[in-house]
Design an enzyme around this catalytic site. Structure first.
Site, mmCIF file in Angstrom:
data_model
loop_
_atom_site.group_PDB
_atom_site.id
_atom_site.type_symbol
_atom_site.label_atom_id
_atom_site.label_comp_id
_atom_site.label_asym_id
_atom_site.label_seq_id
_atom_site.Cartn_x
_atom_site.Cartn_y
_atom_site.Cartn_z
ATOM 1 N N SER A 124 0.815 -1.213 0.000
ATOM 2 C CA SER A 124 0.000 0.000 0.000
ATOM 3 C C SER A 124 0.851 1.267 0.000
ATOM 4 O O SER A 124 1.628 1.511 -0.915
ATOM 5 C CB SER A 124 -0.949 -0.036 1.193
ATOM 6 N N ASP A 263 -2.802 6.355 -3.434
ATOM 7 C CA ASP A 263 -1.710 5.671 -2.736
ATOM 8 C C ASP A 263 -1.170 4.565 -3.642
ATOM 9 O O ASP A 263 -1.654 4.371 -4.763
ATOM 10 C CB ASP A 263 -2.164 5.127 -1.383
ATOM 11 N N ASP A 265 -1.259 1.300 -3.878
ATOM 12 C CA ASP A 265 -2.070 0.209 -4.427
ATOM 13 C C ASP A 265 -3.439 0.681 -4.897
ATOM 14 O O ASP A 265 -4.265 -0.125 -5.309
ATOM 15 C CB ASP A 265 -2.205 -0.937 -3.420
ATOM 16 N N ASP A 267 -6.204 1.974 -3.527
ATOM 17 C CA ASP A 267 -7.501 1.782 -2.880
ATOM 18 C C ASP A 267 -7.971 3.019 -2.120
ATOM 19 O O ASP A 267 -9.074 3.026 -1.577
ATOM 20 C CB ASP A 267 -7.504 0.553 -1.964
#
Length: 470
Positions: A124, A263, A265, A267
């Protein structure tokens, strides 16, 4: 319920190549996931809730496997994925590899393509040297704590069964754009385009670097895309959702309607309004809650967020006649409470926003499109929409620690905590906790007097550092 020791708030995290992310242990984790799917697959699911918006779209890929796997661009990702796939194949579990993809895409496609489990290899917002493994159920919800605990037992105690007689097969499906594009276009905009909208994106050199600019351009937006160089060593480095301030100058320079900062990743997202002011998840929740309430589309008349949400959000929602419910930090806990209460809107200050009528997990693109829809339908800029909420001063300090002892057992910390509770109970709010993904203690203090709370927060942080600092 037993405590987890291997899984944190968002899967298994660590330095790539070390500890539980060494090739041998990742292979072992893959074998144990395979055993879990054979032994008790139901434990990996917490709800019978379907993934919204895919009825009539679901299909199985020809030759597709039981598990869909995607990753962010970190250099360590391919090696971790190969070790995991080798372990899964040894247990006869086939996989669908979609390559580099945002976390919410894995969750959505896993449901769309009738997979039994989704796996994302990502850390992340963490630095490039970190990586992780997180799991999604077949309906796009994160595997519940109880399922992770049962899987941990298999991982830590060893497998009971040997290798499968027939190895699992591997299928590549890197061209997933159309499936995801048509889905988000229909559930978020309902046919509306983004013509005449100018956007500046910060893609964090991460999983959204290709997908988000292409998708928003195909919807008609004029897109200026920054930090899209996915060399695997620069993900999140001085860019992305942790550094939204860096986007402000670009938004003003290009006279954009909105800046969107993802960010690593993909999400979650942070935003910059047309004046260059950063707007975090608290503002997004306030704006969207007010809009949905006005339309009669806010079930339960409530928004679910975490203990980290600013007091200003609570005040703004109260003044709008909307209830606010707090949970512990972690989007999985927000989702669980939303499902329990029948709510459709929730999220975190960090920009992880959940629209459960559009997805079962946080999705930075869906959050951005949902916010843009409010702007387009109301004809108001983001700065105007945010006028109804005033942030209270909030200090957040991250303290690297060498161990995670109960903070209430540190006398100097408790001394300051008691002082705040006894003297500032109606003026300040303190949250002390450990990160679920890093070796850090987090000190959050908010109140009306910035100088006072900043001094107290620093004193608490120094006390933690003195006792257990790394």
């Amino acid at each position: 319920m037993s405590e987890k020791s291997l899984f944190g708030t968002d899967g298994i995290r660590g330095i790539a190549g070390e500890g539980w992310l060494s090739p041998e242990r990742v292979n072992h984790i893959g074998r144990c996931i395979g055993e879990m799917l054979q032994r008790n697959p139901a434990a990996l699911h917490s709800s019978e809730r379907a993934f919204p918006g895919i009825r009539g779209r679901r299909r199985s890929l020809e030759g597709g496997g039981k598990i869909i796997i995607g990753r962010d661009p970190r250099q360590s990702g391919p090696g971790i994925q190969a070790a995991l796939e080798e372990g899964l194949a040894a247990r006869g579990v086939g996989v669908i590899d979609i390559g580099i993809a945002p976390t919410p895409v894995v969750a959505m496609l896993g449901a769309l393509w009738n997979c039994e489990l989704g796996v994302v290899i990502s850390a992340s917002h963490n630095p490039p040297a970190h990586n992780g493994i997180k799991l999604f159920a077949s309906n796009g919800l994160k595997v519940p704590d109880s399922g992770e605990i049962e899987l941990e037992k298999i991982i830590l105690n060893g497998e009971r069964r040997g290798a499968a007689s027939t190895p699992g097969e591997r299928t590549e499906a890197h061209d997933y754009f159309r499936d995801y594009f048509s889905f988000v276009r229909d559930v978020c905009l309902e046919g509306r385009g983004l013509d005449s909208v100018k956007l500046v994106l910060d893609c964090a050199n991460g999983a959204q670097a290709v997908l988000a600019p292409r998708l928003l351009r195909e919807l008609g937006a004029d897109v200026i895309a920054l930090n899209c160089r996915t060399d695997g060593a620069n993900i999140n480095r001085d860019c992305g959702a942790l550094y939204p301030e860096a986007l402000a100058d670009h938004v003003r320079k290009h006279s954009a309607h909105l800046g969107i900062s993802f960010d690593g990743d993909g999400d979650r997202a942070m935003f910059v309004d047309e004046t260059g002011r950063v707007r975090d998840g608290d503002f997004v929740l306030a704006v969207c809650a007010g809009y949905l309430k006005a339309k009669g589309s806010l079930p339960g008349n409530a928004v679910v967020t975490t203990v980290m949400a600013n007091l200003g959000l609570e005040v703004a929602l109260r003044e709008a006649g909307i209830d606010m419910v707090r949970t512990q930090v972690g989007d999985r806990y927000v989702v669980e409470e939303m499902l329990r209460r029948g709510c459709l809107l929730g999220g975190e200050q960090s920009g992880h926003i959940l629209f459960l009528d559009r997805s079962n997990t946080g999705d930075g693109v869906i959050t951005a499109l949902s916010l843009l829809r409010v702007m387009l339908e109301t004809g108001r800029s983001l700065s105007a929409l945010c006028e109804g909420m005033r942030k209270y001063p909030q200090i957040l300090i991250n303290v690297p620690v060498r161990e995670k002892v109960p903070l209430e057992k540190i006398p100097a910390v408790m001394e300051k905590t008691n002082y705040i509770n006894e003297n500032l109970a109606d003026k300040a709010r303190l949250v002390l906790r450990y990160s679920g993904t890093e070796n850090k203690a987090r000190v959050m203090l908010e109140g009306s007097d910035r100088a006072e709370i900043e001094a107290l927060a620093n004193e608490i942080a120094r006390a933690i550092e003195t006792e257990i600092g790394a």
